[in-house]
Design a protein around this motif. Sequence first.
Motif, short mmCIF file in Angstrom:
data_model
loop_
_atom_site.label_atom_id
_atom_site.label_comp_id
_atom_site.label_asym_id
_atom_site.label_seq_id
_atom_site.Cartn_x
_atom_site.Cartn_y
_atom_site.Cartn_z
N ALA A 32 36.57 40.67 45.48
CA ALA A 32 36.31 41.41 44.24
C ALA A 32 36.76 42.86 44.36
O ALA A 32 37.33 43.44 43.43
CB ALA A 32 34.82 41.33 43.90
N SER A 33 36.52 43.45 45.52
CA SER A 33 36.93 44.83 45.76
C SER A 33 38.46 44.96 45.72
O SER A 33 39.01 45.91 45.14
CB SER A 33 36.39 45.31 47.10
N ASP B 41 46.51 39.45 48.90
CA ASP B 41 45.35 39.59 49.81
C ASP B 41 44.09 39.02 49.15
O ASP B 41 43.27 38.37 49.81
CB ASP B 41 45.12 41.07 50.14
N MET B 42 43.97 39.27 47.86
CA MET B 42 42.78 38.79 47.15
C MET B 42 42.69 37.26 47.19
O MET B 42 41.60 36.70 47.45
CB MET B 42 42.84 39.25 45.69
N VAL B 43 43.79 36.58 46.95
CA VAL B 43 43.77 35.12 46.98
C VAL B 43 43.42 34.61 48.38
O VAL B 43 42.62 33.68 48.52
CB VAL B 43 45.13 34.56 46.51
N ASP B 44 43.98 35.23 49.41
CA ASP B 44 43.68 34.80 50.78
C ASP B 44 42.18 34.92 51.07
O ASP B 44 41.56 34.01 51.66
CB ASP B 44 44.46 35.65 51.79
N ILE B 45 41.59 36.03 50.66
CA ILE B 45 40.16 36.26 50.93
C ILE B 45 39.31 35.28 50.11
O ILE B 45 38.34 34.70 50.61
CB ILE B 45 39.77 37.71 50.59
N ALA B 46 39.68 35.08 48.84
CA ALA B 46 38.91 34.18 47.98
C ALA B 46 38.97 32.74 48.48
O ALA B 46 37.98 32.01 48.43
CB ALA B 46 39.44 34.26 46.54
N GLU C 227 36.17 29.83 44.01
CA GLU C 227 37.25 29.31 43.19
C GLU C 227 37.54 30.23 42.00
O GLU C 227 38.69 30.37 41.58
CB GLU C 227 36.91 27.90 42.71
N THR C 228 36.51 30.86 41.44
CA THR C 228 36.73 31.75 40.30
C THR C 228 37.63 32.92 40.70
O THR C 228 38.60 33.26 40.00
CB THR C 228 35.39 32.28 39.77
N GLY D 48 42.83 35.75 41.20
CA GLY D 48 43.90 36.28 42.06
C GLY D 48 45.25 35.67 41.75
O GLY D 48 46.27 36.39 41.69
N LEU D 49 45.30 34.36 41.55
CA LEU D 49 46.57 33.70 41.21
C LEU D 49 47.08 34.15 39.85
O LEU D 49 48.28 34.38 39.66
CB LEU D 49 46.37 32.17 41.23
#
Length: 542
Positions: free
Chosen positions: A273-274, A297-302, A308-309, A314-315
């Motif tokens: 989220a950050s 980076d966001m998708v990797d962390i999520a 999933e949200t 991120g995608l």
Amino acid sequence: MSEQAAEVLALLEQANELARLGQGQEAIARVQAAQALLPDDTSPHLTAEAELCQASIELRLLGQFEEALAMARQAALHFQQAREAHGECRALATQAIAASRLGYYETALDCALMAVKLSTRSESPDALKAQVVAYQAVSVAMFSGRNYADAAPASEQAIDIAGRCTPPLDTFELHVDAASTESLRYFVERDTGADPQVLERMSRHLEACDRIQALGLGTRSIGTGGHTNNLLIHALSKTLWLVWRQDEPAATAQLAVFKAMIRLYPRPWLEAASVWAEAELLRLRGDLLAARQRSVDMVDIALRTQHETLTGIGLRLQAQLAELVGDYRAAVAALRSLDRREQEARSRSLRGRLAVVERQFELRQRNLQLDAVEADRSHFARLALEDGLTGLPNRRCAEEEIQRAVAHVTETGADLCVAMVDVNAFKQINDNFSHGVGDLVLKSIGSIIRSCVRERDIPARLGGDEFVLLLRDTRGHQAEQLAERLSQAVSQHDWSSVHPGLQVSISVGVAQAAPGDTMSTVIDRADAGMYASKRQHQTSAR
């Protein structure tokens, strides 16, 4: 309540308080200690409360969404087994939110709508609180399926009902959820012409949050472990709102506040989220290359935290940024990946729904067997406490209820009256018209009495032509009024339909219980009043 059950409830209360403070691992430890104390033959209610507490902590504090979903399912089944609709509603709402985080839209919506159905069966204080939870879950579920038009009204409904609760519920969490829903709606629709009212609605809910906090409220969440989550989501939504309002200095400062809160209340999904907020701020500054890297980076962390949200966000962010720089191939690839993940989530959701149906069918069969056994037991118990002629409770039942009620008066000072009823000249009725007619008279009087009293009152036949009424929450003058109505109802009854020339009347005596009374003293006073009424009737008859 047994000492063991009391200890379990105390541990669950400690877990709830630790969860409110954001101490997820410590809270889980308390829940596990409570579960270890549960015997194999414990009530399904206690088992369900422990499971729901664990599911809520896994959902809101630990980010273990699959575990939360499975545990909430178990809790819902155990609440169903215990016949506790409000508990089942809370468990279904938790299921709905966990399923939403995993992208299981259909499962989330099924659970949320079932929670609404269960919660709207009554208007009791507990039911209203359950309705708040249920409509909140509907809003989250609708949002997870990108049905924003229906998500917002469900959120508003939850806020409205919260205000009608006694006492009113703290709506901070509901406004936080509503602002979050509007933020995600704006995010999805902004590049295709988002409704300008979306940011205004988001602003209104954020301002409501600020007002609630300024009053020193907003510290009690509706769900277990929600308080610190609410603060974090509020901070995130505020950061995004400032970015989208293009207030870069304020957004930069608010992002720093959000990151400081993350260090204070760490969550597995918060890093993603950050990073999302960072990417949005970089986009505002025009640094699209850096923003694209942060979206990756966001998708990797999520993905790592199984959120999933945030993975979907991120995608979608990757696709938006790729399109802005003209990399249409990358934009299409991101959207295809998003579509594939949504299809996989639907498949997992379907498998989970099939498993739930199987467990519910098994539970239904077990409940049918228990119902049959309970019906037999209830039938014989009713026969033991029921008068065979009138269908009213018998002397044994009446004495048990009166003893309990009189003791309650001594303990609490509650209002209680006892009325004794006797059929005037009943022996002459039997002698002049036959015992069969006498039985019909008693049955008719039993029906008249039942029609004159409230559901919480207990009318009973003591034997012969004597009846007794246990009148809860009733003072002496109210009981006297009832006695008068009852006497008139008996006198005005069409007794000629029972036998030509038949006329029937009753005598009623009333006594109000006082602290220190026993069953005998109250009945004796009511009996004396009844005989005084009978003498008066005999005098007037002459």
